[in-house]
Design an enzyme around this catalytic site. Structure first.
Site, PDB file in Angstrom:
ATOM      1  N   THR A 139      -2.277 -13.204   6.216  1.00 45.68           N
ATOM      2  CA  THR A 139      -1.869 -11.846   5.866  1.00 45.68           C
ATOM      3  C   THR A 139      -1.933 -10.908   7.071  1.00 45.68           C
ATOM      4  O   THR A 139      -2.715 -11.137   7.997  1.00 45.68           O
ATOM      5  CB  THR A 139      -2.794 -11.311   4.751  1.00 45.68           C
ATOM      6  OG1 THR A 139      -2.533  -9.924   4.546  1.00 45.68           O
ATOM      7  CG2 THR A 139      -4.272 -11.463   5.121  1.00 45.68           C
ATOM      8  N   ASP A 140      -1.159  -9.833   6.994  1.00 46.21           N
ATOM      9  CA  ASP A 140      -1.230  -8.806   8.057  1.00 46.21           C
ATOM     10  C   ASP A 140      -2.535  -8.006   7.979  1.00 46.21           C
ATOM     11  O   ASP A 140      -2.893  -7.301   8.923  1.00 46.21           O
ATOM     12  CB  ASP A 140      -0.018  -7.866   7.989  1.00 46.21           C
ATOM     13  CG  ASP A 140       0.114  -7.107   6.678  1.00 46.21           C
ATOM     14  OD1 ASP A 140      -0.725  -7.297   5.761  1.00 46.21           O
ATOM     15  OD2 ASP A 140       1.062  -6.298   6.554  1.00 46.21           O
ATOM     16  N   GLU A 141      -3.259  -8.129   6.845  1.00 47.76           N
ATOM     17  CA  GLU A 141      -4.469  -7.305   6.683  1.00 47.76           C
ATOM     18  C   GLU A 141      -5.578  -7.681   7.669  1.00 47.76           C
ATOM     19  O   GLU A 141      -6.503  -6.916   7.874  1.00 47.76           O
ATOM     20  CB  GLU A 141      -4.988  -7.402   5.235  1.00 47.76           C
ATOM     21  CG  GLU A 141      -3.966  -6.918   4.243  1.00 47.76           C
ATOM     22  CD  GLU A 141      -4.549  -6.500   2.899  1.00 47.76           C
ATOM     23  OE1 GLU A 141      -5.784  -6.430   2.755  1.00 47.76           O
ATOM     24  OE2 GLU A 141      -3.744  -6.247   1.987  1.00 47.76           O
ATOM     25  N   LYS A 172      -9.864 -13.855   4.967  1.00 41.40           N
ATOM     26  CA  LYS A 172      -8.629 -14.432   5.512  1.00 41.40           C
ATOM     27  C   LYS A 172      -8.735 -14.541   7.037  1.00 41.40           C
ATOM     28  O   LYS A 172      -8.293 -15.523   7.632  1.00 41.40           O
ATOM     29  CB  LYS A 172      -7.411 -13.581   5.125  1.00 41.40           C
ATOM     30  CG  LYS A 172      -7.037 -13.604   3.660  1.00 41.40           C
ATOM     31  CD  LYS A 172      -6.629 -14.959   3.121  1.00 41.40           C
ATOM     32  CE  LYS A 172      -5.285 -15.425   3.600  1.00 41.40           C
ATOM     33  NZ  LYS A 172      -4.851 -16.674   2.907  1.00 41.40           N
ATOM     34  N   TYR A 229     -11.665  -9.175   1.352  1.00 44.17           N
ATOM     35  CA  TYR A 229     -10.482 -10.058   1.314  1.00 44.17           C
ATOM     36  C   TYR A 229      -9.984 -10.341   2.723  1.00 44.17           C
ATOM     37  O   TYR A 229      -9.838 -11.505   3.129  1.00 44.17           O
ATOM     38  CB  TYR A 229      -9.354  -9.426   0.475  1.00 44.17           C
ATOM     39  CG  TYR A 229      -8.008 -10.079   0.706  1.00 44.17           C
ATOM     40  CD1 TYR A 229      -7.759 -11.390   0.286  1.00 44.17           C
ATOM     41  CD2 TYR A 229      -6.978  -9.404   1.376  1.00 44.17           C
ATOM     42  CE1 TYR A 229      -6.532 -11.998   0.516  1.00 44.17           C
ATOM     43  CE2 TYR A 229      -5.748 -10.011   1.614  1.00 44.17           C
ATOM     44  CZ  TYR A 229      -5.534 -11.307   1.172  1.00 44.17           C
ATOM     45  OH  TYR A 229      -4.320 -11.912   1.414  1.00 44.17           O
TER      46      TYR A 229
HETATM   47  P1  NAD Z   1      -1.870 -15.370  -5.967  1.00 46.25           P
HETATM   48  O1  NAD Z   1      -3.203 -14.773  -6.254  1.00 46.25           O
HETATM   49  O2  NAD Z   1      -0.689 -14.957  -6.764  1.00 46.25           O
HETATM   50  O3  NAD Z   1      -1.952 -16.971  -6.092  1.00 46.25           O
HETATM   51  C1  NAD Z   1      -3.037 -17.704  -5.586  1.00 46.25           C
HETATM   52  C2  NAD Z   1      -2.974 -19.112  -6.166  1.00 46.25           C
HETATM   53  O4  NAD Z   1      -4.067 -19.866  -5.631  1.00 46.25           O
HETATM   54  C3  NAD Z   1      -3.119 -19.142  -7.698  1.00 46.25           C
HETATM   55  O5  NAD Z   1      -2.164 -20.006  -8.254  1.00 46.25           O
HETATM   56  C4  NAD Z   1      -4.525 -19.666  -7.919  1.00 46.25           C
HETATM   57  O6  NAD Z   1      -4.676 -20.388  -9.121  1.00 46.25           O
HETATM   58  C5  NAD Z   1      -4.715 -20.565  -6.695  1.00 46.25           C
HETATM   59  N1  NAD Z   1      -6.141 -20.721  -6.343  1.00 46.25           N
HETATM   60  C6  NAD Z   1      -7.067 -19.741  -6.218  1.00 46.25           C
HETATM   61  N2  NAD Z   1      -8.271 -20.262  -5.920  1.00 46.25           N
HETATM   62  C7  NAD Z   1      -8.088 -21.612  -5.829  1.00 46.25           C
HETATM   63  C8  NAD Z   1      -8.958 -22.698  -5.549  1.00 46.25           C
HETATM   64  N3  NAD Z   1     -10.251 -22.505  -5.306  1.00 46.25           N
HETATM   65  N4  NAD Z   1      -8.443 -23.946  -5.524  1.00 46.25           N
HETATM   66  C9  NAD Z   1      -7.120 -24.162  -5.774  1.00 46.25           C
HETATM   67  N5  NAD Z   1      -6.256 -23.161  -6.079  1.00 46.25           N
HETATM   68  C10 NAD Z   1      -6.732 -21.906  -6.101  1.00 46.25           C
HETATM   69  O7  NAD Z   1      -1.640 -15.143  -4.412  1.00 46.25           O
HETATM   70  P2  NAD Z   1      -0.292 -14.816  -3.623  1.00 46.25           P
HETATM   71  O8  NAD Z   1      -0.060 -13.373  -3.642  1.00 46.25           O
HETATM   72  O9  NAD Z   1       0.775 -15.748  -4.077  1.00 46.25           O
HETATM   73  O10 NAD Z   1      -0.748 -15.211  -2.143  1.00 46.25           O
HETATM   74  C11 NAD Z   1      -0.640 -16.550  -1.687  1.00 46.25           C
HETATM   75  C12 NAD Z   1      -1.144 -16.627  -0.255  1.00 46.25           C
HETATM   76  O11 NAD Z   1      -0.398 -15.758   0.580  1.00 46.25           O
HETATM   77  C13 NAD Z   1      -2.603 -16.191  -0.102  1.00 46.25           C
HETATM   78  O12 NAD Z   1      -3.207 -17.033   0.852  1.00 46.25           O
HETATM   79  C14 NAD Z   1      -2.512 -14.767   0.419  1.00 46.25           C
HETATM   80  O13 NAD Z   1      -3.635 -14.453   1.205  1.00 46.25           O
HETATM   81  C15 NAD Z   1      -1.245 -14.852   1.249  1.00 46.25           C
HETATM   82  N6  NAD Z   1      -0.488 -13.592   1.378  1.00 46.25           N
HETATM   83  C16 NAD Z   1      -0.160 -12.853   0.277  1.00 46.25           C
HETATM   84  C17 NAD Z   1       0.617 -11.708   0.423  1.00 46.25           C
HETATM   85  C18 NAD Z   1       1.039 -10.878  -0.771  1.00 46.25           C
HETATM   86  O14 NAD Z   1       1.626  -9.817  -0.584  1.00 46.25           O
HETATM   87  N7  NAD Z   1       0.807 -11.300  -1.998  1.00 46.25           N
HETATM   88  C19 NAD Z   1       1.023 -11.299   1.697  1.00 46.25           C
HETATM   89  C20 NAD Z   1       0.632 -12.065   2.807  1.00 46.25           C
HETATM   90  C21 NAD Z   1      -0.104 -13.230   2.632  1.00 46.25           C
HETATM   91  O1  DAU Z   2      -0.459  -6.855   3.261  1.00 43.73           O
HETATM   92  C1  DAU Z   2      -0.490  -8.083   2.627  1.00 43.73           C
HETATM   93  C2  DAU Z   2      -1.408  -8.019   1.420  1.00 43.73           C
HETATM   94  O2  DAU Z   2      -0.718  -7.265   0.422  1.00 43.73           O
HETATM   95  C3  DAU Z   2      -1.780  -9.396   0.886  1.00 43.73           C
HETATM   96  O3  DAU Z   2      -2.508 -10.090   1.863  1.00 43.73           O
HETATM   97  C4  DAU Z   2      -2.609  -9.266  -0.395  1.00 43.73           C
HETATM   98  O4  DAU Z   2      -2.868 -10.541  -0.922  1.00 43.73           O
HETATM   99  C5  DAU Z   2      -1.791  -8.464  -1.399  1.00 43.73           C
HETATM  100  O5  DAU Z   2      -2.547  -8.269  -2.567  1.00 43.73           O
HETATM  101  C6  DAU Z   2      -1.384  -7.108  -0.813  1.00 43.73           C
HETATM  102  O6  DAU Z   2      -2.547  -6.267  -0.632  1.00 43.73           O
HETATM  103  P1  DAU Z   2      -2.512  -4.688  -0.965  1.00 43.73           P
HETATM  104  O7  DAU Z   2      -3.882  -4.233  -1.196  1.00 43.73           O
HETATM  105  O8  DAU Z   2      -1.675  -3.968   0.033  1.00 43.73           O
HETATM  106  O9  DAU Z   2      -1.659  -4.738  -2.350  1.00 43.73           O
HETATM  107  P2  DAU Z   2      -1.839  -3.943  -3.739  1.00 43.73           P
HETATM  108  O10 DAU Z   2      -0.625  -4.209  -4.534  1.00 43.73           O
HETATM  109  O11 DAU Z   2      -3.166  -4.191  -4.338  1.00 43.73           O
HETATM  110  O12 DAU Z   2      -1.805  -2.426  -3.256  1.00 43.73           O
HETATM  111  C7  DAU Z   2      -0.687  -1.885  -2.566  1.00 43.73           C
HETATM  112  C8  DAU Z   2      -1.015  -0.447  -2.242  1.00 43.73           C
HETATM  113  O13 DAU Z   2      -1.031   0.309  -3.466  1.00 43.73           O
HETATM  114  C9  DAU Z   2      -2.381  -0.257  -1.619  1.00 43.73           C
HETATM  115  O14 DAU Z   2      -2.305   0.798  -0.660  1.00 43.73           O
HETATM  116  C10 DAU Z   2      -3.273   0.162  -2.789  1.00 43.73           C
HETATM  117  C11 DAU Z   2      -2.330   0.910  -3.696  1.00 43.73           C
HETATM  118  N1  DAU Z   2      -2.581   0.792  -5.144  1.00 43.73           N
HETATM  119  C12 DAU Z   2      -2.802  -0.450  -5.679  1.00 43.73           C
HETATM  120  C13 DAU Z   2      -3.043  -0.599  -7.037  1.00 43.73           C
HETATM  121  C14 DAU Z   2      -3.302  -1.958  -7.623  1.00 43.73           C
HETATM  122  C15 DAU Z   2      -2.548   1.919  -5.950  1.00 43.73           C
HETATM  123  O15 DAU Z   2      -2.323   3.042  -5.458  1.00 43.73           O
HETATM  124  N2  DAU Z   2      -2.773   1.783  -7.291  1.00 43.73           N
HETATM  125  C16 DAU Z   2      -3.022   0.562  -7.862  1.00 43.73           C
HETATM  126  O16 DAU Z   2      -3.248   0.491  -9.106  1.00 43.73           O
END
Ligand code: NAD
Ligand code: DAU
Length: 351
Positions: A131-133, A161, A157
């Site tokens: 992730t970019d975080e 990562k 988180y």
């Molecule tokens: P998600 O939470 O939707 O899915 C995570 C999946 O991992 C689920 O299916 C869950 O059952 C599985 N999982 C969790 N713990 C596990 C374990 N101990 N063993 C096996 N499986 C397990 O997550 P996502 O948003 O699809 O993100 C996927 C990946 O991409 C993550 O590594 C996250 O850090 C990364 N990522 C997410 C975003 C985003 O915006 N969502 C952006 C950048 C990177």
């Molecule tokens: O940047 C990549 C990341 O983006 C991934 O690595 C994470 O897995 C993914 O969950 C996401 O993280 P964020 O914290 O940016 O996503 P989220 O949707 O939780 O929040 C987006 C923005 O909105 C953040 O600034 C917090 C804000 N927010 C979020 C929720 C859930 C609100 O204002 N209200 C809300 O209820």
């Protein structure tokens, strides 16, 4: 035939990656390993679940013996590792779950790959999806995250990562494991779990519930359509340079409040509601602890070196996303009621 392990394939991004690989590469055997936590949902994959080159395995990456046995049984050629605890707010209330899955789980996979590929690393690949975080937050509007930006994780988180990224690189330099890492910005699209901002807003508008905006809604995120992320993963898995890192993003920054307003406007139009109806649901709530101000990815490297670029403009992607949620309200209702878990837990218990 190549055998590829995709972890976390029942989650949001993982399901799009699994679908892309299963349909685009019939010559590959795809094994989807997922624990099916609250975020894992096999209903995301019903369209490909019977494909001859697809296998689902329920299991936990934290269980080292299980992971070692899986590698012995399948002799994987490649790993695309997405399984993780992914929600920042949950990491604030329960950091240890993030340490276990994101750090220990990743190390278990690295160890299993190292053992399995010991004398034959050539042609193998361990791809860690990050992730970019990990780069922390930006204050200067001119600044972007580069692959060389020093790590500065600020939430449990992002710290978990960042830690897993460091272990992946360490196994690359110490044991010559053929690793590659990508750091991506915020994804959005179909199957997004409705604890995250965009699907939560869509869900709450549909149910006339308050739309919680943290703080003043001034925080900025950089949004990418999930299918474009899956395409980038395909590109890096096949063409990325071993040992390298690639940032993935769409040069598409939005303040949270602006994106919430845009979703409100889009939903009012789609639902035939009077303009301004959904906006009235916006509710400013207590800010997230340690809330990162701005993320912005510079994706020049992957674009120039590997030729990937996003296929969708944000407005187009958002409209597709809203349409998907409107057409899949049963999926949304099953997720919010937890029904999907009851069904699949029964199905996979005792296997
Ligand atoms: P998600 O939470 O939707 O899915 C995570 C999946 O991992 C689920 O299916 C869950 O059952 C599985 N999982 C969790 N713990 C596990 C374990 N101990 N063993 C096996 N499986 C397990 O997550 P996502 O948003 O699809 O993100 C996927 C990946 O991409 C993550 O590594 C996250 O850090 C990364 N990522 C997410 C975003 C985003 O915006 N969502 C952006 C950048 C990177
Ligand atoms: O940047 C990549 C990341 O983006 C991934 O690595 C994470 O897995 C993914 O969950 C996401 O993280 P964020 O914290 O940016 O996503 P989220 O949707 O939780 O929040 C987006 C923005 O909105 C953040 O600034 C917090 C804000 N927010 C979020 C929720 C859930 C609100 O204002 N209200 C809300 O209820």
């Amino acid at each position: 035939m190549k055998k590829i392990l995709i972890t976390g394939g029942a989650g949001f991004i993982g399901s799009h990656v699994v679908r892309l690989f299963v349909t685009k590469y019939p010559q590959y055997q795809i094994v989807n390993l997922d624990k099916l936590t609250y975020a894992g949902n096999l209903a995301n994959l019903t369209d490909i679940e019977n494909a001859p080159n697809y296998t689902f395995v329920k299991g936990d990456i934290v269980d080292a013996d299980f992971i070692d046995n899986l590698f012995t049984e399948h002799q994987f050629d490649g790993v695309i590792h997405l399984a993780a605890e992914s929600h920042v707010d949950r990491s604030i209330t329960d950091p240890m779950a993030f340490v276990m899955t994101n750090v220990i789980g990743t190390c278990n996979l690295l160890n299993a790959a190292k053992t399995s590929w010991k004398d034959k690393m050539e042609g193998k690949r361990f791809y860690h999806v990050s992730t970019d975080e990990v780069y922390g937050e930006l204050h200067n509007p001119e600044e972007f995250f580069l692959e060389t930006t020093p790590y500065d994780p600020r939430s449990p988180y992002s710290a978990s990562k960042a830690s897993s990224d460091h272990f992946v690189r360490a196994y690359g330099s110490t044991y010559k494991l053929p690793v590659v890492i990508t750091n991506c910005s915020n994804n959005y699209g179909p199957n997004h779990f409705p604890e995250k901002l965009l699907p939560l807003i869509i869900h709450n508008i549909l149910h006339n519930k308050p739309l919680p905006v943290y703080g003043k809604g001034e925080n900025v995120r950089d949004w990418l359509f999930v299918v474009d992320h899956a395409r980038a993963i395909d590109t890096v898995f096949h063409d990325g340079k071993i040992g390298d890192t690639y940032n993935i993003g769409g040069f598409n920054e939005w303040k949270n409040i602006d994106i919430v307003m845009l979703v409100c406007k889009t939903m009012d139009e789609k639902l035939g509601r009077e303009a301004g109806t959904s906006e009235k649901l916006i509710t400013y709530v207590t800010d997230r602890a340690g809330h990162d101000l701005r993320y912005a990815i510079d994706a020049t490297k992957i674009m120039n070196e590997l030729g990937w670029k996003p296929s969708l403009q944000f407005e187009e992607g958002l409209e597709k996303t809203v349409d998907w949620f409107l057409n899949n309200q049963e999926w949304l209702d099953n997720v919010t009621s937890g029904n999907y878990q009851k069904y699949y837990t029964e199905m996979y218990t005792n296997r």
